[in-house]
Design a protein around this motif. Sequence first.
Motif, short mmCIF file in Angstrom:
data_model
loop_
_atom_site.label_atom_id
_atom_site.label_comp_id
_atom_site.label_asym_id
_atom_site.label_seq_id
_atom_site.Cartn_x
_atom_site.Cartn_y
_atom_site.Cartn_z
N PRO A 52 0.87 -1.13 0.15
CA PRO A 52 -0.06 0.01 0.05
C PRO A 52 1.02 1.16 0.03
O PRO A 52 0.57 2.27 -0.75
N THR A 157 7.43 -4.60 10.28
CA THR A 157 6.15 -3.44 10.69
C THR A 157 5.47 -4.23 11.76
O THR A 157 5.29 -3.50 12.89
N GLY A 181 -4.44 -9.26 6.43
CA GLY A 181 -3.47 -8.95 5.32
C GLY A 181 -2.10 -9.25 5.82
O GLY A 181 -2.07 -10.22 6.71
N ALA A 182 -1.16 -8.72 5.15
CA ALA A 182 0.43 -9.10 5.57
C ALA A 182 0.67 -8.79 6.90
O ALA A 182 1.09 -9.71 7.69
N VAL A 183 0.49 -7.41 7.03
CA VAL A 183 0.93 -7.09 8.38
C VAL A 183 0.09 -7.58 9.54
O VAL A 183 0.29 -8.02 10.43
N GLY A 203 -12.52 -7.90 5.61
CA GLY A 203 -13.29 -7.36 4.76
C GLY A 203 -14.06 -8.61 3.97
O GLY A 203 -14.95 -8.25 3.17
N LYS A 207 -12.10 -14.43 4.60
CA LYS A 207 -10.77 -14.05 5.68
C LYS A 207 -11.41 -14.28 7.14
O LYS A 207 -10.36 -14.73 7.88
N TYR A 223 -15.77 -6.50 8.62
CA TYR A 223 -16.26 -5.12 9.08
C TYR A 223 -17.35 -4.45 7.90
O TYR A 223 -18.01 -3.28 8.38
N ASN A 249 -4.42 -0.82 11.20
CA ASN A 249 -4.12 -0.80 9.68
C ASN A 249 -5.00 0.00 8.80
O ASN A 249 -4.35 0.14 7.49
N CYS A 271 -0.37 1.88 12.42
CA CYS A 271 0.27 1.38 11.26
C CYS A 271 0.26 2.04 9.87
O CYS A 271 0.91 2.51 9.17
N GLY A 272 -1.25 2.03 9.67
CA GLY A 272 -1.40 2.36 8.38
C GLY A 272 -3.00 3.00 8.36
O GLY A 272 -3.79 2.64 9.29
N SER A 275 -7.82 2.91 4.47
CA SER A 275 -9.23 3.24 4.25
C SER A 275 -9.21 4.66 3.66
O SER A 275 -10.32 4.88 3.03
N PHE A 303 3.76 5.29 13.56
CA PHE A 303 5.06 4.81 13.63
C PHE A 303 5.39 4.23 12.01
O PHE A 303 4.59 4.04 11.34
N MET A 351 -5.35 -2.89 -3.25
CA MET A 351 -6.19 -1.84 -2.39
C MET A 351 -7.37 -1.89 -2.03
O MET A 351 -7.79 -1.28 -1.42
N ASN A 355 -7.03 -9.34 -2.47
CA ASN A 355 -6.05 -10.13 -2.09
C ASN A 355 -6.31 -10.88 -0.83
O ASN A 355 -7.16 -10.15 -0.07
N1 NAP Z 1 3.95 1.88 9.20
C1 NAP Z 1 4.71 1.39 8.06
O1 NAP Z 1 5.88 1.41 8.20
C2 NAP Z 1 3.70 0.53 7.46
C3 NAP Z 1 4.77 -0.50 6.74
C4 NAP Z 1 3.79 -1.66 5.93
C5 NAP Z 1 2.66 -1.44 5.68
N2 NAP Z 1 1.78 -0.50 6.54
C6 NAP Z 1 0.52 -0.11 6.47
O2 NAP Z 1 0.01 -1.29 7.05
C7 NAP Z 1 -1.36 -1.55 6.25
C8 NAP Z 1 -1.57 -2.79 5.91
O3 NAP Z 1 -0.73 -3.26 4.63
P1 NAP Z 1 -0.40 -4.52 4.16
O4 NAP Z 1 0.90 -4.49 3.44
O5 NAP Z 1 -0.42 -5.37 5.21
O6 NAP Z 1 -1.55 -4.60 3.14
P2 NAP Z 1 -2.71 -5.89 3.25
O7 NAP Z 1 -3.24 -5.76 4.43
O8 NAP Z 1 -1.93 -7.18 2.72
O9 NAP Z 1 -3.58 -5.47 1.75
C9 NAP Z 1 -4.40 -4.20 2.01
C10 NAP Z 1 -5.57 -4.63 2.57
O10 NAP Z 1 -6.41 -3.53 3.14
C11 NAP Z 1 -7.74 -3.90 3.28
N3 NAP Z 1 -8.49 -2.63 2.84
C12 NAP Z 1 -8.56 -1.85 1.56
N4 NAP Z 1 -9.76 -1.08 1.91
C13 NAP Z 1 -9.95 -1.19 3.07
C14 NAP Z 1 -10.59 -0.11 3.71
N5 NAP Z 1 -11.68 0.58 3.31
N6 NAP Z 1 -11.19 -0.49 5.42
C15 NAP Z 1 -10.51 -1.43 5.85
N7 NAP Z 1 -9.48 -2.10 5.17
C16 NAP Z 1 -9.23 -2.10 4.01
C17 NAP Z 1 -7.96 -4.91 2.37
O11 NAP Z 1 -8.52 -6.09 3.11
P3 NAP Z 1 -9.99 -6.33 3.59
O12 NAP Z 1 -10.38 -7.19 2.58
O13 NAP Z 1 -10.08 -6.87 5.10
O14 NAP Z 1 -10.64 -4.90 3.33
C18 NAP Z 1 -6.86 -5.23 1.62
O15 NAP Z 1 -6.64 -6.53 1.51
C19 NAP Z 1 -1.76 -0.50 5.43
O16 NAP Z 1 -2.25 0.49 6.07
C20 NAP Z 1 -0.14 -0.22 5.11
O17 NAP Z 1 -0.10 1.02 4.43
C21 NAP Z 1 2.54 0.49 7.12
#
Ligand code: NAP
Length: 375
Positions: A52, A157, A181-183, A203, A207, A223, A249, A271-272, A275, A303, A351, A355
Amino acid sequence: MLNRHIVLAANPVGWPKLSDFETKTAQFDLQTAGNDPDHVLVLETLYISMDPYMRGRMRPGVPPPRPTLYSPFELNKTIEGYGVSRVLKSKFPEKYPPGSFVTSISTAWADYQILRQDELTLLEETRMIVSIPADEEEKLHIPLSHYVGPLGSPGVTGYVGFFKFGQPQPGETIFVSGAAGAVGQSVCLLAKRAGLRVVGSAGSDDKVRFLKEKIKIDAAFNYKKPVGGSLDTALAQLCPSGIDIYFDNVGGETLDAAIAHANENARFPLCGRISQINTAEADQYQLKNEDVARAKSISLSPFGVSADRPKLLDSIYGVVKPQITAGEWREFKEDVRVGLDAAPSYFIEMMRGSNFGKSIIEVKNPKAESVISKL
Ligand SMILES: NC(=O)c1ccc[n+]([C@@H]2O[C@H](COP(=O)([O-])OP(=O)(O)OC[C@H]3O[C@@H](n4cnc5c(N)ncnc54)[C@H](OP(=O)(O)O)[C@@H]3O)[C@@H](O)[C@H]2O)c1
């Protein structure tokens, strides 16, 4: 031979579209590649990670005088992100022997890539490149793809967010959004091992079932149709002792709901906010419960891990690698799609939540014959 590479053709407005990307093809001479004195590594891409944070790099922006690893992507230049590659040629064979692998944040969305000395220096200073021995999978039973999952940005993360900012204690309740998701999966697995009560949101019903049956968290809900009809009722029902840690997230209204159900002195690693990531700033959700967070002395901790990464990577690898070798992460789910050309559509779909697990493009199967045999 031909080298396909994907460029950013236009800065997306709102949700990215396929027309924001373009696949180009250029000749790549394997025999002469890397001959330039400034060229230090010639790489064959195996996996690229759909993350993302890359959406942020697609925003228009002026490249800084000295590019960083998070600078905006330049239009018509090859997109780069986390990934795993095979070393084909190397000017540093002791550190990066031909035939071994590297994982880095500068993996090109391309079949082949040449790294310059200045690029390698920046990656090494930030530990955003890691060498992987050729026999790692065979010896330690660690799939190479895990270097963009539990041993990559999502795993690091999750680890830093959970332990450093979550300050977990056994018996506490953690609520994890984006849990499938991954995190999210990484945090759920770490939290279960640490003896917490784990509640997750995701979602889709599939899942949610996966989280309960495979990751074995204590409770989970969809949710998009929460238990009792609202996030409030779902959290009240599934977190009867309140929330001690909320691993966020997604941001938006889920964060507000978690604040409402948090205990005093709760910790919220932020973390992120996926949405909100494709919403224009003026239209983004505004937090309503900030005063409630203050009254409860909740630590809201946005963070990032890049500052911590150089010093923490060895300790995280020291803990997580043996767990993977022992099979304790076998339920961590990856969603691997095959073919470089699929990257733009998969990035967009990821996004939107299509996935199911860590989203990865397999550009080349590591077990397939490599062009290294032609050298
Ligand atoms: N702080 C850092 O250093 C850092 C590093 C890596 C990632 N992150 C953040 O961690 C979060 C997860 O990243 P990831 O790489 O693990 O991706 P991920 O969760 O594997 O993939 C993204 C997931 O976000 C969910 N999503 C999309 N739109 C949404 C919404 N409106 N409301 C709720 N969930 C939604 C979807 O799952 P659903 O089917 O569950 O909706 C989607 O599968 C992201 O916010 C990312 O930016 C931060």
